[in-house]
Design an enzyme around this catalytic site. Structure first.
Site, mmCIF file in Angstrom:
data_model
loop_
_atom_site.group_PDB
_atom_site.id
_atom_site.type_symbol
_atom_site.label_atom_id
_atom_site.label_comp_id
_atom_site.label_asym_id
_atom_site.label_seq_id
_atom_site.Cartn_x
_atom_site.Cartn_y
_atom_site.Cartn_z
ATOM 1 N N GLY A 56 0.775 -1.250 0.000
ATOM 2 C CA GLY A 56 0.000 0.000 0.000
ATOM 3 C C GLY A 56 0.798 1.287 0.000
ATOM 4 O O GLY A 56 0.271 2.336 0.382
ATOM 5 N N ASN A 83 -4.736 2.426 -13.321
ATOM 6 C CA ASN A 83 -3.811 1.463 -12.716
ATOM 7 C C ASN A 83 -2.397 2.005 -12.825
ATOM 8 O O ASN A 83 -2.090 2.772 -13.730
ATOM 9 C CB ASN A 83 -3.903 0.125 -13.458
ATOM 10 C CG ASN A 83 -2.993 -0.927 -12.850
ATOM 11 O OD1 ASN A 83 -2.884 -1.034 -11.624
ATOM 12 N ND2 ASN A 83 -2.317 -1.713 -13.679
ATOM 13 N N HIS A 142 1.514 0.645 -13.188
ATOM 14 C CA HIS A 142 2.233 -0.572 -13.557
ATOM 15 C C HIS A 142 3.741 -0.280 -13.576
ATOM 16 O O HIS A 142 4.166 0.711 -14.179
ATOM 17 C CB HIS A 142 1.755 -1.045 -14.935
ATOM 18 C CG HIS A 142 2.391 -2.323 -15.344
ATOM 19 N ND1 HIS A 142 1.969 -3.547 -14.863
ATOM 20 C CD2 HIS A 142 3.435 -2.584 -16.164
ATOM 21 C CE1 HIS A 142 2.724 -4.493 -15.380
ATOM 22 N NE2 HIS A 142 3.624 -3.943 -16.173
HETATM 23 C C1 GRF Z 1 3.656 -1.082 -7.487
HETATM 24 O O1 GRF Z 1 4.968 -1.239 -7.943
HETATM 25 C C2 GRF Z 1 2.695 -0.970 -8.632
HETATM 26 O O2 GRF Z 1 3.254 -0.466 -9.798
HETATM 27 C C3 GRF Z 1 2.298 -2.408 -8.878
HETATM 28 O O3 GRF Z 1 2.279 -3.011 -7.615
HETATM 29 C C4 GRF Z 1 3.151 -2.310 -6.728
HETATM 30 C C5 GRF Z 1 2.329 -1.948 -5.534
HETATM 31 O O4 GRF Z 1 3.096 -1.415 -4.485
HETATM 32 N N1 GRF Z 1 1.043 -2.485 -9.587
HETATM 33 P P1 GRF Z 1 2.372 -0.814 -3.198
HETATM 34 O O5 GRF Z 1 1.450 -1.889 -2.641
HETATM 35 O O6 GRF Z 1 1.626 0.391 -3.634
HETATM 36 O O7 GRF Z 1 3.487 -0.485 -2.239
#
Ligand code: GRF
Length: 193
Positions: A19, A111, A113
Site C-alpha cells: 500500500g 492502474n 504498472h
Molecule cells: C507497485 O509497484 C505498482 O506499480 C504495482 O504493484 C506495486 C504496488 O506497491 N502495480 P504498493 O502496494 O503500492 O506499495
C-alpha cells in the site's frame, strides 16, 4: 461523471498488499491543490499492510474475498455505488477485474504498472527488465480496459538503471517514482475531464 466546482472527485483505491502507493495518494489528496479525495479503500486481502494507512487516516475500508469473482465483484459494485465513487485507482491490486465489472462500473479505472508500457505487461517486470539487460525502466499510469495493461497511457516516467542494479534496488527506484506520478496522473486525468 458529475464534477462539481469545489468538490473533489471521489476515488476508491484497491490494494492487495503493502500500500505504499495508497499512502502517497492519501497524502496528495489532503493537499488543497488536489482534485480528488479517497472515499474508500478496498482490499482482497485482510492482511494487506496497506490497510493500516486507511486506519491511520480514518478512511473507510472493506475487505472483500475474491475467491468467487462474480460474488466479489457484485459486493464491490454495491460499495462503489453506496459511496458514490467516481474513479477507481488500482494500486497493487492483484486481481484482474472482469469485463462485466468494467462495463457495469462504467466510469474510469486507473492502474499503476511498474514498467514502461507497452513493454513488460503482467507480472515480474523487474526480473524481465534485468534479464534483458535493458538500460531503462520506469512506471506507467494508464486506464484499465478489458485487455491487461493495455489502456490509454496517462503518465509515464523513465529511470536509468545503474550497472549494479538488482531487483530490490530497481523496485525501490521505481516505487519512488510511482509515489510522485500516481497522484500527478490522477490530477492530470481529472483536470482534463
Ligand atoms: C507497485 O509497484 C505498482 O506499480 C504495482 O504493484 C506495486 C504496488 O506497491 N502495480 P504498493 O502496494 O503500492 O506499495
Amino acid at each position: 461523471m458529475e464534477k462539481l466546482i469545489g468538490n473533489k472527485t471521489k476515488i476508491a483505491v484497491f490494494i492487495s498488499g503493502r500500500g505504499s502507493n495508497l499512502n502517497s495518494l492519501i497524502k496528495n489528496s489532503r493537499s488543497k491543490n488536489s482534485f480528488f479525495k479517497i472515499q474508500l479503500v478496498i482490499s482482497n486481502n485482510k492482511n494487506a499492510k496497506g490497510l493500516n494507512y486507511a486506519k491511520k487516516y480514518k478512511i473507510k475500508f472493506y475487505v472483500i474475498k475474491y475467491y468467487n469473482l462474480k460474488l466479489a465483484e457484485k459486493k464491490t459494485l454495491n460499495l462503489l455505488k453506496k459511496f458514490s465513487v467516481d474513479v477507481i485507482c488500482l494500486a497493487g491490486f492483484m486481481k484482474i477485474l472482469s469485463k462485466n465489472f468494467i462495463k457495469k462500473f462504467n466510469k474510469p479505472i486507473l492502474n499503476i504498472h511498474p514498467s514502461l508500457l507497452p513493454k513488460y505487461k503482467g507480472l515480474n517486470t523487474h526480473y524481465r527488465v534485468l534479464k534483458n539487460k535493458d538500460k531503462y525502466s520506469g512506471s506507467t499510469v494508464h486506464l484499465v480496459t478489458q485487455k491487461l495493461d493495455s489502456g490509454k497511457i496517462i503518465l509515464q516516467k523513465k529511470i536509468k538503471l545503474s550497472k549494479l542494479e538488482n531487483i530490490k534496488s530497481l523496485e525501490q527506484k521505481i516505487l519512488k517514482v510511482e509515489h510522485k506520478i500516481y497522484s500527478a496522473a490522477v490530477n492530470k486525468f481529472l483536470s482534463n475531464l
